[in-house]
Scaffold this motif. Structure first.
Motif, PDB file in Angstrom:
ATOM      1  N   ARG A   1      39.150  37.779  42.920  1.00 41.70           N
ATOM      2  CA  ARG A   1      38.948  36.538  43.680  1.00 41.70           C
ATOM      3  C   ARG A   1      37.763  35.759  43.127  1.00 41.70           C
ATOM      4  O   ARG A   1      37.836  34.550  42.924  1.00 41.70           O
ATOM      5  CB  ARG A   1      38.733  36.862  45.161  1.00 41.70           C
ATOM      6  CG  ARG A   1      38.679  35.609  46.036  1.00 41.70           C
ATOM      7  CD  ARG A   1      38.130  35.884  47.408  1.00 41.70           C
ATOM      8  NE  ARG A   1      36.739  36.332  47.403  1.00 41.70           N
ATOM      9  CZ  ARG A   1      35.681  35.556  47.132  1.00 41.70           C
ATOM     10  NH1 ARG A   1      35.850  34.292  46.830  1.00 41.70           N
ATOM     11  NH2 ARG A   1      34.448  36.041  47.148  1.00 41.70           N
ATOM     12  N   GLN A   2      36.663  36.463  42.848  1.00 37.74           N
ATOM     13  CA  GLN A   2      35.469  35.801  42.330  1.00 37.74           C
ATOM     14  C   GLN A   2      35.710  35.217  40.936  1.00 37.74           C
ATOM     15  O   GLN A   2      35.281  34.086  40.653  1.00 37.74           O
ATOM     16  CB  GLN A   2      34.296  36.768  42.291  1.00 37.74           C
ATOM     17  CG  GLN A   2      33.759  37.120  43.657  1.00 37.74           C
ATOM     18  CD  GLN A   2      32.619  38.120  43.582  1.00 37.74           C
ATOM     19  OE1 GLN A   2      32.070  38.395  42.521  1.00 37.74           O
ATOM     20  NE2 GLN A   2      32.251  38.677  44.734  1.00 37.74           N
ATOM     21  N   LEU A   3      36.371  35.973  40.067  1.00 38.96           N
ATOM     22  CA  LEU A   3      36.655  35.461  38.719  1.00 38.96           C
ATOM     23  C   LEU A   3      37.596  34.261  38.770  1.00 38.96           C
ATOM     24  O   LEU A   3      37.413  33.288  38.040  1.00 38.96           O
ATOM     25  CB  LEU A   3      37.255  36.564  37.838  1.00 38.96           C
ATOM     26  CG  LEU A   3      36.288  37.629  37.357  1.00 38.96           C
ATOM     27  CD1 LEU A   3      37.051  38.750  36.654  1.00 38.96           C
ATOM     28  CD2 LEU A   3      35.238  37.035  36.429  1.00 38.96           C
ATOM     29  N   THR A   4      38.589  34.326  39.640  1.00 38.91           N
ATOM     30  CA  THR A   4      39.520  33.204  39.771  1.00 38.91           C
ATOM     31  C   THR A   4      38.780  31.953  40.223  1.00 38.91           C
ATOM     32  O   THR A   4      38.960  30.871  39.648  1.00 38.91           O
ATOM     33  CB  THR A   4      40.650  33.561  40.759  1.00 38.91           C
ATOM     34  OG1 THR A   4      41.349  34.718  40.266  1.00 38.91           O
ATOM     35  CG2 THR A   4      41.638  32.413  40.927  1.00 38.91           C
ATOM     36  N   ALA A   5      37.936  32.097  41.225  1.00 34.13           N
ATOM     37  CA  ALA A   5      37.153  30.956  41.714  1.00 34.13           C
ATOM     38  C   ALA A   5      36.212  30.440  40.629  1.00 34.13           C
ATOM     39  O   ALA A   5      36.057  29.218  40.453  1.00 34.13           O
ATOM     40  CB  ALA A   5      36.366  31.355  42.960  1.00 34.13           C
ATOM     41  N   ARG A   6      35.622  31.349  39.888  1.00 35.73           N
ATOM     42  CA  ARG A   6      34.681  30.946  38.826  1.00 35.73           C
ATOM     43  C   ARG A   6      35.399  30.190  37.712  1.00 35.73           C
ATOM     44  O   ARG A   6      34.928  29.158  37.234  1.00 35.73           O
ATOM     45  CB  ARG A   6      33.989  32.191  38.261  1.00 35.73           C
ATOM     46  CG  ARG A   6      33.035  31.946  37.129  1.00 35.73           C
ATOM     47  CD  ARG A   6      31.707  31.423  37.653  1.00 35.73           C
ATOM     48  NE  ARG A   6      30.799  31.096  36.588  1.00 35.73           N
ATOM     49  CZ  ARG A   6      29.761  31.837  36.236  1.00 35.73           C
ATOM     50  NH1 ARG A   6      29.483  32.946  36.876  1.00 35.73           N
ATOM     51  NH2 ARG A   6      28.981  31.451  35.258  1.00 35.73           N
TER      52      ARG A   6
END
Length: 99
Positions: A40-45
């Motif tokens: 989730r964090q990588l996708t948002a980043r």
């Protein structure tokens, strides 16, 4: 000695780096305890850093999972198949598919 293939079989969408970003965000942390949160964090980043729509990344990830689910072991008897199921069961991915 034969080498063992790891990762994805090289499926890509030529000319569209969103595809690679979408898949990398989910494959990179796949075998970690906190994989869903890291994904989730990588996708948002990636969406923020490169100006990608999160829905585009989620749709590419779902397409990759569907296209490669049986790529490594016929009948899905491997970790990749399980990873694909996890991708397709991700609430963010299923919500994106319903939009």
């Amino acid at each position: 000695m034969a080498s063992r293939q790891t990762g994805h079989p090289g499926l890509t969408a030529g000319g569209d780096p969103r595809f690679g970003a979408a898949v990398a965000a989910a494959i990179f942390p796949a075998d970690t305890e906190h994989a869903p949160e890291i994904t989730r964090q990588l996708t948002a980043r990636f969406a923020d850093e490169f100006g990608y729509a999160v829905d585009d990344l989620l749709l590419y990830r779902a397409a990759y999972a569907m296209a490669t689910s049986d790529a490594f072991a016929p009948g899905g008897g491997d970790k990749h198949f399980a990873w694909c199921v996890t991708v397709l069961e991700d609430p963010a991915v299923t919500e994106s598919l319903h939009r």
